[in-house]
Design an enzyme around this catalytic site. Sequence first.
Site, mmCIF file in Angstrom:
data_model
loop_
_atom_site.group_PDB
_atom_site.id
_atom_site.type_symbol
_atom_site.label_atom_id
_atom_site.label_comp_id
_atom_site.label_asym_id
_atom_site.label_seq_id
_atom_site.Cartn_x
_atom_site.Cartn_y
_atom_site.Cartn_z
ATOM 1 N N ASP A 270 -43.011 35.127 -90.837
ATOM 2 C CA ASP A 270 -43.049 33.754 -90.320
ATOM 3 C C ASP A 270 -43.331 33.746 -88.828
ATOM 4 O O ASP A 270 -42.923 32.845 -88.103
ATOM 5 C CB ASP A 270 -41.721 33.049 -90.616
ATOM 6 C CG ASP A 270 -41.807 31.545 -90.429
ATOM 7 O OD1 ASP A 270 -40.752 30.907 -90.242
ATOM 8 O OD2 ASP A 270 -42.938 31.010 -90.446
ATOM 9 N N LYS B 77 -49.465 34.051 -86.943
ATOM 10 C CA LYS B 77 -50.184 34.103 -88.224
ATOM 11 C C LYS B 77 -51.247 35.204 -88.223
ATOM 12 O O LYS B 77 -51.524 35.780 -89.261
ATOM 13 C CB LYS B 77 -50.799 32.736 -88.538
ATOM 14 C CG LYS B 77 -49.771 31.590 -88.476
ATOM 15 C CD LYS B 77 -48.436 31.931 -89.137
ATOM 16 C CE LYS B 77 -47.309 31.010 -88.691
ATOM 17 N NZ LYS B 77 -45.968 31.508 -89.085
ATOM 18 N N ASP C 174 -44.711 32.774 -95.046
ATOM 19 C CA ASP C 174 -44.757 31.332 -94.803
ATOM 20 C C ASP C 174 -46.144 30.966 -94.248
ATOM 21 O O ASP C 174 -46.851 31.796 -93.686
ATOM 22 C CB ASP C 174 -43.668 30.923 -93.808
ATOM 23 C CG ASP C 174 -43.541 29.392 -93.693
ATOM 24 O OD1 ASP C 174 -43.125 28.922 -92.630
ATOM 25 O OD2 ASP C 174 -43.877 28.689 -94.669
ATOM 26 N N ASN C 175 -46.536 29.699 -94.396
ATOM 27 C CA ASN C 175 -47.717 29.138 -93.721
ATOM 28 C C ASN C 175 -49.058 29.728 -94.145
ATOM 29 O O ASN C 175 -49.993 29.780 -93.338
ATOM 30 C CB ASN C 175 -47.590 29.298 -92.204
ATOM 31 C CG ASN C 175 -46.285 28.795 -91.674
ATOM 32 O OD1 ASN C 175 -45.495 29.549 -91.108
ATOM 33 N ND2 ASN C 175 -46.023 27.507 -91.851
ATOM 34 N N GLU D 205 -43.514 21.992 -93.431
ATOM 35 C CA GLU D 205 -42.153 21.473 -93.204
ATOM 36 C C GLU D 205 -42.163 20.035 -92.673
ATOM 37 O O GLU D 205 -42.885 19.705 -91.750
ATOM 38 C CB GLU D 205 -41.375 22.396 -92.241
ATOM 39 C CG GLU D 205 -42.103 22.805 -90.981
ATOM 40 C CD GLU D 205 -42.835 24.113 -91.113
ATOM 41 O OE1 GLU D 205 -43.253 24.458 -92.233
ATOM 42 O OE2 GLU D 205 -43.027 24.791 -90.103
HETATM 43 N N1 77G Z 1 -41.224 39.554 -83.250
HETATM 44 C C1 77G Z 1 -42.390 38.882 -83.057
HETATM 45 N N2 77G Z 1 -43.548 39.553 -82.961
HETATM 46 C C2 77G Z 1 -44.693 38.866 -82.771
HETATM 47 N N3 77G Z 1 -44.760 37.541 -82.629
HETATM 48 C C3 77G Z 1 -43.623 36.856 -82.700
HETATM 49 C C4 77G Z 1 -42.408 37.480 -82.933
HETATM 50 N N4 77G Z 1 -41.440 36.539 -82.949
HETATM 51 C C5 77G Z 1 -42.044 35.369 -82.766
HETATM 52 N N5 77G Z 1 -43.340 35.547 -82.569
HETATM 53 C C6 77G Z 1 -44.255 34.518 -82.218
HETATM 54 C C7 77G Z 1 -44.268 33.508 -83.335
HETATM 55 C C8 77G Z 1 -44.308 32.120 -82.826
HETATM 56 C C9 77G Z 1 -44.050 31.092 -83.917
HETATM 57 C C10 77G Z 1 -44.763 31.458 -85.239
HETATM 58 N N6 77G Z 1 -44.766 30.332 -86.183
HETATM 59 C C11 77G Z 1 -45.742 29.424 -86.103
HETATM 60 O O1 77G Z 1 -46.622 29.504 -85.264
HETATM 61 C C12 77G Z 1 -45.690 28.257 -87.041
HETATM 62 C C13 77G Z 1 -46.476 27.151 -86.757
HETATM 63 C C14 77G Z 1 -46.450 26.019 -87.575
HETATM 64 C C15 77G Z 1 -47.298 24.843 -87.257
HETATM 65 C C16 77G Z 1 -47.961 24.158 -88.274
HETATM 66 C C17 77G Z 1 -48.742 23.049 -87.982
HETATM 67 C C18 77G Z 1 -48.878 22.633 -86.665
HETATM 68 F F1 77G Z 1 -49.620 21.549 -86.381
HETATM 69 C C19 77G Z 1 -48.216 23.314 -85.639
HETATM 70 C C20 77G Z 1 -47.425 24.418 -85.935
HETATM 71 C C21 77G Z 1 -45.624 25.990 -88.716
HETATM 72 C C22 77G Z 1 -44.841 27.099 -89.007
HETATM 73 O O2 77G Z 1 -44.036 27.113 -90.101
HETATM 74 C C23 77G Z 1 -44.876 28.242 -88.192
HETATM 75 O O3 77G Z 1 -44.107 29.294 -88.552
HETATM 76 MG MG MG Z 2 -43.409 29.071 -90.563
#
Ligand code: 77G
Ligand code: MG
Length: 214
Positions: free
Chosen positions: A141, A144, A169-170, A199
């Site tokens: 999650d 992406k 997810d997604n 969501e």
């Molecule tokens: N340990 C690690 N290693 C690398 N990256 C890492 C990390 N730990 C965190 N991150 C960085 C992740 C940042 C958040 C990721 N999730 C998402 O980007 C996300 C975006 C949407 C979304 C959908 C429609 C829209 F219009 C806008 C946003 C929905 C979701 O359910 C999402 O999970």
């Molecule tokens: Mg998500």
Amino acid sequence: TQSTRPQRLLSAVQKNATRGDPRSVVKAIDHFCRHKEWAMNVGDEKGCILDSVVTEVNPHTVLELGTYCGYSTVRIASLLPPHAKLITLEFNPDYAAVARQVIAWAGLEEKVQLVEGASSDWIPKLKEQFGIQTFDLVFLDHWKDRYLPDTKLIEEFGLLRKGSVLLADNVICPGTPDYLEYVRSSPQYKSQYFKSHLEYTKVEDGLEKSVFLG
Ligand SMILES: Nc1ncnc2c1ncn2CCCCCNC(=O)c1cc(-c2ccc(F)cc2)cc(O)c1O
Ligand SMILES: [Mg+2]
């Protein structure tokens, strides 16, 4: 200084949820996101699918990539058998700080190890750092465009066993096309799509469940 959305989400938990009651924490976050401010938690609809997969797998070791505010961490950890461990990786220190407090409010600190840093840095170190052999369940999650490279890292470092489950997810919104193509075409996985919605919205999204065949 202005509060951040995660901080406002945490305040809603502390105000409306009962300490030590994971379901009330989940409910408080869903209410906040539906009626106050949208946030990128897996949410209640996809969360029910997540719950059913966790219950079916009954995992003793879980890896979550992308903690955010700890919503899915709380959902998963509240369903784990005794002595089971959930390792969750969060890149953003501000998200991690909020997630620690949400997990603590739910009373689930014993079951959860929150690790701050990038998945690509940590996946190669999980065995030695946490004495993990393999993961029974991986919940993807995070970024992406990291789902596919990190899945390959997880395979490369021998963190999966025959029957390990990847749940992503997604896969529709925002979308993970290269990951979907990989798990659906690889002979090493048996994949299944659970259609749902982004969501707190009517936009299509879904979870992809992929069983590693070894
Ligand atoms: N340990 C690690 N290693 C690398 N990256 C890492 C990390 N730990 C965190 N991150 C960085 C992740 C940042 C958040 C990721 N999730 C998402 O980007 C996300 C975006 C949407 C979304 C959908 C429609 C829209 F219009 C806008 C946003 C929905 C979701 O359910 C999402 O999970
Ligand atoms: Mg998500």
